[in-house]
Design a protein around this motif. Structure first.
Motif, PDB file in Angstrom:
ATOM      1  N   VAL A 146       0.845  -1.206   0.000  1.00 48.86           N
ATOM      2  CA  VAL A 146       0.000   0.000   0.000  1.00 48.86           C
ATOM      3  C   VAL A 146       0.874   1.248   0.000  1.00 48.86           C
ATOM      4  O   VAL A 146       1.679   1.469   0.909  1.00 48.86           O
ATOM      5  CB  VAL A 146      -0.932   0.016   1.230  1.00 48.86           C
ATOM      6  N   LEU A 148      -0.781   4.255  -1.464  1.00 43.36           N
ATOM      7  CA  LEU A 148      -1.760   5.324  -1.665  1.00 43.36           C
ATOM      8  C   LEU A 148      -2.372   5.723  -0.333  1.00 43.36           C
ATOM      9  O   LEU A 148      -2.924   4.880   0.390  1.00 43.36           O
ATOM     10  CB  LEU A 148      -2.859   4.845  -2.621  1.00 43.36           C
ATOM     11  N   GLU A 149      -2.268   7.007  -0.009  1.00 44.72           N
ATOM     12  CA  GLU A 149      -2.759   7.531   1.273  1.00 44.72           C
ATOM     13  C   GLU A 149      -3.623   8.752   1.043  1.00 44.72           C
ATOM     14  O   GLU A 149      -3.312   9.612   0.209  1.00 44.72           O
ATOM     15  CB  GLU A 149      -1.564   7.896   2.166  1.00 44.72           C
ATOM     16  N   ARG A 150      -4.745   8.812   1.766  1.00 43.94           N
ATOM     17  CA  ARG A 150      -5.604  10.001   1.756  1.00 43.94           C
ATOM     18  C   ARG A 150      -6.049  10.286   3.177  1.00 43.94           C
ATOM     19  O   ARG A 150      -6.705   9.453   3.813  1.00 43.94           O
ATOM     20  CB  ARG A 150      -6.842   9.793   0.880  1.00 43.94           C
ATOM     21  N   TYR A 155      -5.236   3.209   0.991  1.00 40.00           N
ATOM     22  CA  TYR A 155      -6.215   2.662   0.038  1.00 40.00           C
ATOM     23  C   TYR A 155      -5.502   1.737  -0.940  1.00 40.00           C
ATOM     24  O   TYR A 155      -4.357   1.964  -1.331  1.00 40.00           O
ATOM     25  CB  TYR A 155      -6.915   3.782  -0.726  1.00 40.00           C
ATOM     26  N   ASP A 158      -4.301   1.216  -6.414  1.00 42.43           N
ATOM     27  CA  ASP A 158      -4.250   2.539  -7.059  1.00 42.43           C
ATOM     28  C   ASP A 158      -4.470   2.414  -8.560  1.00 42.43           C
ATOM     29  O   ASP A 158      -4.451   3.409  -9.276  1.00 42.43           O
ATOM     30  CB  ASP A 158      -2.938   3.261  -6.743  1.00 42.43           C
ATOM     31  N   ASN A 198     -10.119   0.765  -2.488  1.00 43.93           N
ATOM     32  CA  ASN A 198     -10.244   1.980  -3.290  1.00 43.93           C
ATOM     33  C   ASN A 198     -11.344   1.768  -4.330  1.00 43.93           C
ATOM     34  O   ASN A 198     -11.078   1.545  -5.509  1.00 43.93           O
ATOM     35  CB  ASN A 198      -8.900   2.298  -3.956  1.00 43.93           C
ATOM     36  N   ASP A 199     -12.597   1.850  -3.877  1.00 42.00           N
ATOM     37  CA  ASP A 199     -13.742   1.554  -4.734  1.00 42.00           C
ATOM     38  C   ASP A 199     -13.830   2.480  -5.938  1.00 42.00           C
ATOM     39  O   ASP A 199     -14.317   2.079  -7.002  1.00 42.00           O
ATOM     40  CB  ASP A 199     -15.039   1.636  -3.925  1.00 42.00           C
ATOM     41  N   SER A 200     -13.368   3.709  -5.788  1.00 42.59           N
ATOM     42  CA  SER A 200     -13.458   4.654  -6.902  1.00 42.59           C
ATOM     43  C   SER A 200     -12.571   4.239  -8.070  1.00 42.59           C
ATOM     44  O   SER A 200     -12.833   4.610  -9.215  1.00 42.59           O
ATOM     45  CB  SER A 200     -13.080   6.059  -6.433  1.00 42.59           C
ATOM     46  N   THR A 201     -11.541   3.470  -7.787  1.00 45.88           N
ATOM     47  CA  THR A 201     -10.639   2.995  -8.832  1.00 45.88           C
ATOM     48  C   THR A 201     -11.024   1.617  -9.338  1.00 45.88           C
ATOM     49  O   THR A 201     -10.981   1.342 -10.535  1.00 45.88           O
ATOM     50  CB  THR A 201      -9.187   2.979  -8.320  1.00 45.88           C
ATOM     51  N   GLU A 203     -14.079  -0.923  -8.191  1.00 48.71           N
ATOM     52  CA  GLU A 203     -15.195  -1.313  -7.321  1.00 48.71           C
ATOM     53  C   GLU A 203     -15.258  -2.823  -7.129  1.00 48.71           C
ATOM     54  O   GLU A 203     -15.594  -3.313  -6.047  1.00 48.71           O
ATOM     55  CB  GLU A 203     -16.512  -0.798  -7.906  1.00 48.71           C
ATOM     56  N   GLY A 206     -13.139  -3.981  -4.254  1.00 48.99           N
ATOM     57  CA  GLY A 206     -13.770  -3.704  -2.970  1.00 48.99           C
ATOM     58  C   GLY A 206     -14.868  -4.699  -2.642  1.00 48.99           C
ATOM     59  O   GLY A 206     -14.983  -5.166  -1.508  1.00 48.99           O
TER      60      GLY A 206
END
Length: 239
Positions: A146, A148-150, A155, A158, A198-201, A203, A206
């Protein structure tokens, strides 16, 4: 795991998934990127990076890009200096540190095999262990790095990963056959203890992860100590 012959550089641009152009003391050099993920929030022009010099004279590139400093992390609590902002992006490192960590977390392992073929997949680890009243308990693990961090949360992924979905579903099916199964997220930066899909990338990843957890697959978040010369697991949280 430890690194040797590490030097600082400045990122210039990524030519493709495997090669980037960097500046070493102002000199332009092509280097190998040890991560095929997008890394769009990390590999920015002008970013401070770390390279490892390789000893193989047959290689086309002399250096591997293994780390990048994410300056924006200084806005997060707990990040004091640029040293705190180092993110290890070596995609081979998570499996190596997990192999070092497994015997400390599962002290009764009697057999361990990396790169284990199960069903239609090659999973990262298979092992057998003795527990109270039970011999030869069978375990499977898939490892994900991992980067990717927000806002203090990690998440994954990526970038879309059909292979990752396949492996998760393989583990989900293995639970019903008596295997103890794990997905281990190795967090390659400081200050992050939780990882979410990271569902936006992707789904579907996830969805597969949530189904696996409901089926009994253990989801581990493995925090690390990250320095220019070392990556070491120092904490474990199960979601």
């Amino acid at each position: 795991m430890n690194y040797h012959n590490v030097i600082p550089a400045i990122f210039k641009e990524r030519k493709n998934r495997f090669v980037a152009t960097v500046l070493i003391d102002g000199h332009e050099e092509a280097v190998h990127v040890k991560n095929t993920g997008r890394l769009k929030e990390l590999l920015l022009p002008g970013a401070s990076i770390l390279l490892q010099c390789c000893s193989n004279p047959e290689r086309k590139t002399k250096y591997d890009l293994i780390g990048v400093y994410k300056e924006s992390l200084l806005h997060n609590p707990g990040y004091q200096t640029m040293a705190d902002c180092l993110i290890n992006i070596d995609s081979q490192a998570p499996n190596q540190v997990v192999r070092e960590w497994l015997p400390t977390h599962f002290p009764h392992i009697t057999f361990l095999k990396p790169e284990y073929t199960y069903g239609q997949s090659r999973l990262d680890f298979y092992w057998e262990q003795e527990t109270e009243g039970q011999t030869g308990k069978k375990c499977l693990m898939e490892v994900k790095g991992v980067t990717l961090e927000r806002e203090g949360t990690g998440y994954f992924p990526d970038a879309p990963t059909l292979r990752g979905v396949k492996h998760i579903r393989e583990l989900t099916a293995a639970v019903s056959k008596g295997y103890e199964c794990y997905i281990a997220f190795v967090i390659q930066l400081k200050g992050v203890d939780r990882v979410l899909p990271n569902d936006s990338t992707h789904e579907e990843f996830g969805e597969a992860l949530r189904e696996a957890q409901k089926a009994g697959v253990h989801i581990l978040c493995l925090g690390c100590e990250v320095t220019p010369s070392e990556l070491k697991i120092n904490r474990c949280l199960e979601l």
